[in-house]
Design a protein around this motif. Structure first.
Motif, PDB file in Angstrom:
ATOM      1  N   ASP A   2      25.372  80.885  38.230  1.00  0.00           N
ATOM      2  CA  ASP A   2      25.507  79.810  38.102  1.00  0.00           C
ATOM      3  C   ASP A   2      24.741  79.336  39.552  1.00  0.00           C
ATOM      4  O   ASP A   2      23.636  79.602  40.198  1.00  0.00           O
ATOM      5  N   TRP A   4      25.170  78.056  42.508  1.00  0.00           N
ATOM      6  CA  TRP A   4      25.739  78.854  43.664  1.00  0.00           C
ATOM      7  C   TRP A   4      24.761  80.068  44.212  1.00  0.00           C
ATOM      8  O   TRP A   4      23.768  80.156  45.188  1.00  0.00           O
ATOM      9  N   ASN A   5      24.603  80.535  43.286  1.00  0.00           N
ATOM     10  CA  ASN A   5      24.028  81.862  42.526  1.00  0.00           C
ATOM     11  C   ASN A   5      21.982  81.513  43.143  1.00  0.00           C
ATOM     12  O   ASN A   5      21.403  81.349  43.673  1.00  0.00           O
ATOM     13  N   LEU A   7      21.146  78.030  44.378  1.00  0.00           N
ATOM     14  CA  LEU A   7      21.283  78.163  45.982  1.00  0.00           C
ATOM     15  C   LEU A   7      20.974  78.961  46.722  1.00  0.00           C
ATOM     16  O   LEU A   7      20.203  78.555  47.919  1.00  0.00           O
ATOM     17  N   GLU A   8      21.382  80.567  46.764  1.00  0.00           N
ATOM     18  CA  GLU A   8      21.235  80.914  47.466  1.00  0.00           C
ATOM     19  C   GLU A   8      20.211  81.821  47.489  1.00  0.00           C
ATOM     20  O   GLU A   8      19.303  81.803  48.473  1.00  0.00           O
ATOM     21  N   ALA A  11      17.724  78.699  49.025  1.00  0.00           N
ATOM     22  CA  ALA A  11      17.632  79.348  50.190  1.00  0.00           C
ATOM     23  C   ALA A  11      16.873  80.476  51.089  1.00  0.00           C
ATOM     24  O   ALA A  11      15.973  80.201  52.178  1.00  0.00           O
ATOM     25  N   TRP A  12      16.656  81.894  50.683  1.00  0.00           N
ATOM     26  CA  TRP A  12      16.371  82.567  50.899  1.00  0.00           C
ATOM     27  C   TRP A  12      14.662  82.484  49.884  1.00  0.00           C
ATOM     28  O   TRP A  12      14.329  81.855  51.573  1.00  0.00           O
ATOM     29  N   LEU A  14      13.144  78.736  50.682  1.00  0.00           N
ATOM     30  CA  LEU A  14      12.826  77.773  51.293  1.00  0.00           C
ATOM     31  C   LEU A  14      12.712  78.695  52.737  1.00  0.00           C
ATOM     32  O   LEU A  14      11.541  78.151  53.236  1.00  0.00           O
ATOM     33  N   SER A  15      13.350  79.228  52.874  1.00  0.00           N
ATOM     34  CA  SER A  15      13.537  79.981  54.456  1.00  0.00           C
ATOM     35  C   SER A  15      11.871  80.931  54.285  1.00  0.00           C
ATOM     36  O   SER A  15      11.400  80.987  56.098  1.00  0.00           O
ATOM     37  N   PHE A  18       9.344  77.783  54.702  1.00  0.00           N
ATOM     38  CA  PHE A  18       8.661  77.609  55.578  1.00  0.00           C
ATOM     39  C   PHE A  18       7.837  78.397  56.956  1.00  0.00           C
ATOM     40  O   PHE A  18       7.585  78.170  57.757  1.00  0.00           O
ATOM     41  N   GLY A  19       8.932  79.273  56.773  1.00  0.00           N
ATOM     42  CA  GLY A  19       8.318  80.733  57.887  1.00  0.00           C
ATOM     43  C   GLY A  19       6.829  80.913  57.738  1.00  0.00           C
ATOM     44  O   GLY A  19       6.356  80.748  58.958  1.00  0.00           O
TER      45      GLY A  19
END
Lengths: 57, 465
Positions: A2, A4-5, A7-8, A11-12, A14-15, A18-19
């Motif tokens: 779904d 939210w999965n 989005l998880e 988020a990983w 994008l992290s 950026f890193g």
């Protein structure tokens, strides 16, 4: 899977982006400029620096 | 953004690009999350009225902090804030300790904020019917994205903080007007919720215990001084931004207490994770719920953003003076930020955000902050004694000296007792930690410090020397 999965994972992702961008820029900067230039900032010398400051395009 | 030609310049420094609004955003942005969550644990410790007493006692403490800080920092316009003040006024060992207090207070607060972001995402996911979300990617993203933003330049960083902090503050005002206390149909039920029970359910001991989390209403306002080297007119902007910030927080804290205690029983409020968001939900307005939900997220991000800014400046300043390896004293030639210090503190924040309980992280931050506040009265008393008012021009002179210093010292003493009651082992452990690192600095690290060069302010010789 779904929203939210997804989005998880986003988020990983994008992290990591950026890193990696910070680490790449860090490496590029450190290999381009000498250590003397990079650590040339001195407390209390800012007013003198400001007089040499030029506004670029 | 304006830049100098870095390659041809023999010196690279931080940029003076900030105004008073950025200073306000830095100070209030770090703190305002305390109104959205955390302050309410004071209610759990001693009841609603104990939390109000703690709110105003801590408000007095922080007003003293803001006044003292404004006077000293208007003359010591250097990155590092209280670290630079301590170096010039008290001495190197005090400065080293104050620098570490700052770094740990802000880095732990950043970690706590990231944990909260994960909790907020989990809450929203739960409300939409999705349970068991993995909070870690959101915690990691909030820390790394804000570090990246800080890395790229201070003007964009604090403009971002200004926008989201202003939204979060206005959201509290909107909530107050939304529940319309003057209206007979107002959902506020102070009389029913607080009227038929003892005002102080745990007595004055509860009030004392509430002081621990009472600091949460204002913790971090002193962070405005870290912008000293990047603000265009430090003697004017720093006192103005700091005093406007503490006034903003006193208003926000009192409104927050008033609205929250009128909507929730104190027994629930004392344990709530996001009390202002809960208050908005209980008001029955969907619009208020959305606004306060966004406000909660924005306040959390603004706090973490300001914490990265401040911790990196303190760490950078210590590196520049060789209190730490000089490698940390580097400035990015394009973005003009202390980029190595920003990157170095990222893994530390991640370790605490992903591996430590929230209350322990918060207490680590509070105790480090409290140690810093204890230094401030000594700092201002010595400052006035060594450099009386007629010897150095100040941008701001705080009134009633030495009364604010004495009040601040007394309130710090009370708060130490409060922290000891709740987290005695952690308090003692942290004091032991700072003693050990002080010994390391005194017997080893100080040999690398150029003793004359570290004192940079063009001040006259201190009185009596």
């Amino acid at each position: 899977m779904d929203i939210w999965n997804m989005l998880e994972y986003a988020a990983w992702g994008l992290s990591i982006l950026f890193g990696l961008h910070m680490i790449y820029d860090w490496y590029k900067t450190d290999s381009t400029y000498s250590e003397d230039v990079l650590t040339s900032s001195r407390e209390g010398e800012l007013e003198a620096m400001a007089e040499h400051h030029k506004v670029g395009s | 953004m304006s830049q100098t030609t870095a390659k041809s310049s023999p010196k690279i420094s931080l940029l003076r690009v900030l105004g008073p609004a950025h200073v306000w955003a830095l100070g209030v942005g770090i703190v305002l999350v305390g109104e959205y969550m955390g302050w309410n644990f004071a209610v759990g410790k001693g009841g609603a009225y104990a939390a109000l007493i703690a709110c105003w006692a801590a408000g007095l403490l922080y007003t003293c902090v803001a006044m003292i800080d404004s006077e000293v920092t208007s003359t010591v316009a250097a990155a590092g804030g209280q670290y630079a003040q301590a170096k010039h006024i008290i001495g190197p060992l005090m400065a080293f300790n104050v620098g570490l207090y700052l770094v740990f207070a802000y880095t732990m607060l950043e970690a706590a904020n990231a944990i909260t972001v994960g909790f907020l995402v989990d809450t929203v996911a739960g409300m939409s019917g999705h349970s068991g979300i993995d909070q870690r990617p959101f915690i990691v993203l909030s820390i790394i994205f804000l570090a990246w933003l800080n890395y790229r330049g201070v003007l964009a960083t604090l403009t971002f903080s200004l926008v989201i902090t202003a939204f979060a503050f206005v959201a509290i005002i909107v909530l107050f007007f939304g529940v319309a206390p003057w209206n007979v149909d107002s959902p506020l039920k102070h009389v029913e919720l607080l009227g038929n029970q003892p005002a102080l359910p745990y007595g004055w001991l509860g009030v004392l215990a509430a002081m621990h989390f009472g600091l949460w209403y204002y913790l971090g306002i002193e962070g405005t001084t870290q912008a000293a080297e990047e603000v265009r007119s430090p003697a004017r902007s720093l006192p103005f931004g700091t005093m406007a910030g503490i006034i903003t927080l006193l208003i926000a804290a009192t409104l927050t207490w008033y609205v929250s205690t009128g909507l929730m029983p104190w027994e629930y409020l004392g344990q709530a994770g996001v009390p202002l968001f809960d208050a908005a939900r209980l008001s029955g307005s969907t619009v208020l719920m959305v606004i306060l939900g966004i406000g909660t997220l924005f306040s959390t991000l603004a706090s973490a953003n300001g914490c990265i800014n401040d911790a990196s400046r303190a760490w950078f300043s210590m590196g520049r003076d060789h209190y730490l390896p000089a490698w940390f004293g580097a400035v990015h030639p394009t973005y003009r930020t202390p980029y190595r210090s920003i990157i170095f503190l990222v893994p530390i924040a991640l370790i605490f955000a992903l591996g430590a309980p929230l209350d322990q992280v918060i207490t680590f931050s509070i105790v480090s902050g409290l140690l810093g506040y204890t230094f401030m009265p000594l700092n201002i008393i010595l400052f006035r004694r060594k450099w009386p008012l007629d010897t150095i021009k100040r941008g701001y002179v705080h009134p009633f000296h030495p009364l604010p210093a004495i009040v601040l010292l007394a309130l710090c003493g009370v708060t130490y007792v409060a922290v000891f009651l709740g987290y005695g082992t952690q308090l003692v452990s942290m004091v032991a930690f700072y003693i050990v690192v002080s010994l390391w600095f005194h017997f080893w690290r100080y040999q690398f410090v150029s003793r004359g060069k570290q004192f940079t302010m063009p001040w006259p010789r201190p009185k009596g020397y």
